[in-house]
Design an enzyme around this catalytic site. Structure first.
Site, mmCIF file in Angstrom:
data_model
loop_
_atom_site.group_PDB
_atom_site.id
_atom_site.type_symbol
_atom_site.label_atom_id
_atom_site.label_comp_id
_atom_site.label_asym_id
_atom_site.label_seq_id
_atom_site.Cartn_x
_atom_site.Cartn_y
_atom_site.Cartn_z
ATOM 1 N N CYS A 225 4.121 -6.447 -2.146
ATOM 2 C CA CYS A 225 3.738 -5.260 -2.896
ATOM 3 C C CYS A 225 4.764 -4.135 -2.721
ATOM 4 C CB CYS A 225 2.327 -4.842 -2.492
ATOM 5 S SG CYS A 225 1.512 -3.756 -3.674
ATOM 6 N N HIS A 226 4.347 -2.996 -2.178
ATOM 7 C CA HIS A 226 5.253 -1.862 -1.966
ATOM 8 C C HIS A 226 6.096 -2.011 -0.698
ATOM 9 C CE1 HIS A 226 2.547 -0.086 -4.935
ATOM 10 N NE2 HIS A 226 3.403 0.905 -5.093
ATOM 11 N N GLU B 40 5.996 3.964 1.896
ATOM 12 C CA GLU B 40 6.679 5.201 1.499
ATOM 13 C C GLU B 40 6.721 6.210 2.635
ATOM 14 O OE1 GLU B 40 3.347 8.041 -0.653
ATOM 15 O OE2 GLU B 40 4.055 6.288 -1.752
ATOM 16 N N GLY C 282 0.844 -1.186 0.000
ATOM 17 C CA GLY C 282 0.000 0.000 0.000
ATOM 18 C C GLY C 282 0.880 1.237 0.000
ATOM 19 N N ARG C 283 0.345 2.329 0.495
ATOM 20 C CA ARG C 283 1.138 3.567 0.559
ATOM 21 C C ARG C 283 1.897 3.710 1.871
ATOM 22 N NH1 ARG C 283 -1.115 8.106 0.793
ATOM 23 N NH2 ARG C 283 -3.258 7.422 1.015
ATOM 24 N N TYR D 220 5.625 -5.202 -6.147
ATOM 25 C CA TYR D 220 4.768 -4.649 -7.194
ATOM 26 C C TYR D 220 5.674 -4.102 -8.289
ATOM 27 C CZ TYR D 220 1.072 -2.023 -9.474
ATOM 28 O OH TYR D 220 0.189 -1.536 -10.402
#
Length: 197
Positions: free
Chosen positions: A116-117, A90, A86-87, A139
């Protein structure tokens, strides 16, 4: 004593990538501990694909209480680590306590699952030598991040390198958790499961 798994996340985590591992761990009798920059109610998101879009869309999802703040985490008290995507990655990679936590799991060669991320959090490490020569997937938009860590980006959507399990995105969660749980149950096993070879 039940094994304890630390789940590193924060606001903007992909809802499936945090809830699915958390409940699978609990189902197996393991303790799943949600860690975030602050101990608070986290806001997860749902990433999905819509025809005509070149990338994913994002919608609000379930709330998730964080059990512990990164600053209060003693990584030696945990047997394994999961990093949802997800976000959140970051954002959480900027937390000053994150490198200390990551370094422990890498140095101790404990099972780590990144999906993923999730690979983005490893950019927080000042010394990235522990990932040089390793291979992992993420990802596809994170390929440059994986390569900047000195690792080889694996094209397959599910990849195991020693005790590092990585997945491309939430559709890969069944295989991702199968491989992660296998490492958690059998710590000496460092090979790819027969179903992936």
């Amino acid at each position: 004593m039940s094994k304890r798994v630390l789940i590193l996340t924060g606001d903007g985590a992909e809802v499936l990538e945090v809830y699915y591992p958390m409940y699978r761990l609990k189902e197996e009798g393991f303790d799943a501990v949600i860690a975030a920059p602050q101990q608070k109610m986290l806001h997860t998101v749902c990433h999905d694909f819509v025809e005509g879009w070149d990338t994913y869309t994002e919608k609000p999802a379930h709330l998730l209480p964080a059990d512990i703040a990164f600053a209060d985490v003693d990584p030696a008290a945990y047997d394994a680590l999961i990093i949802p995507g997800g976000r959140a990655p970051e954002f959480i990679r900027n937390d000053p306590d994150l490198p200390r936590i990551l370094k422990h799991f890498l140095d101790a060669d404990k099972p780590i699952g990144s999906i993923c991320h999730g690979a983005q959090v490893f950019l927080a490490l000042r010394n990235r030598s522990s990932l040089e020569g390793r291979s992992m997937t993420a990802y596809s938009a994170c390929k440059l991040e994986v390569e900047s860590l000195g690792a080889t980006y694996a094209d397959e959507t599910l990849h195991v390198d020693g005790r590092l399990v990585s997945g491309h995105a939430w559709p890969d969660l069944p295989g991702f958790m199968r491989e992660f749980l296998s490492l958690l149950r059998h710590p000496a096993d460092r090979t790819l499961s027969p179903s992936l070879s």
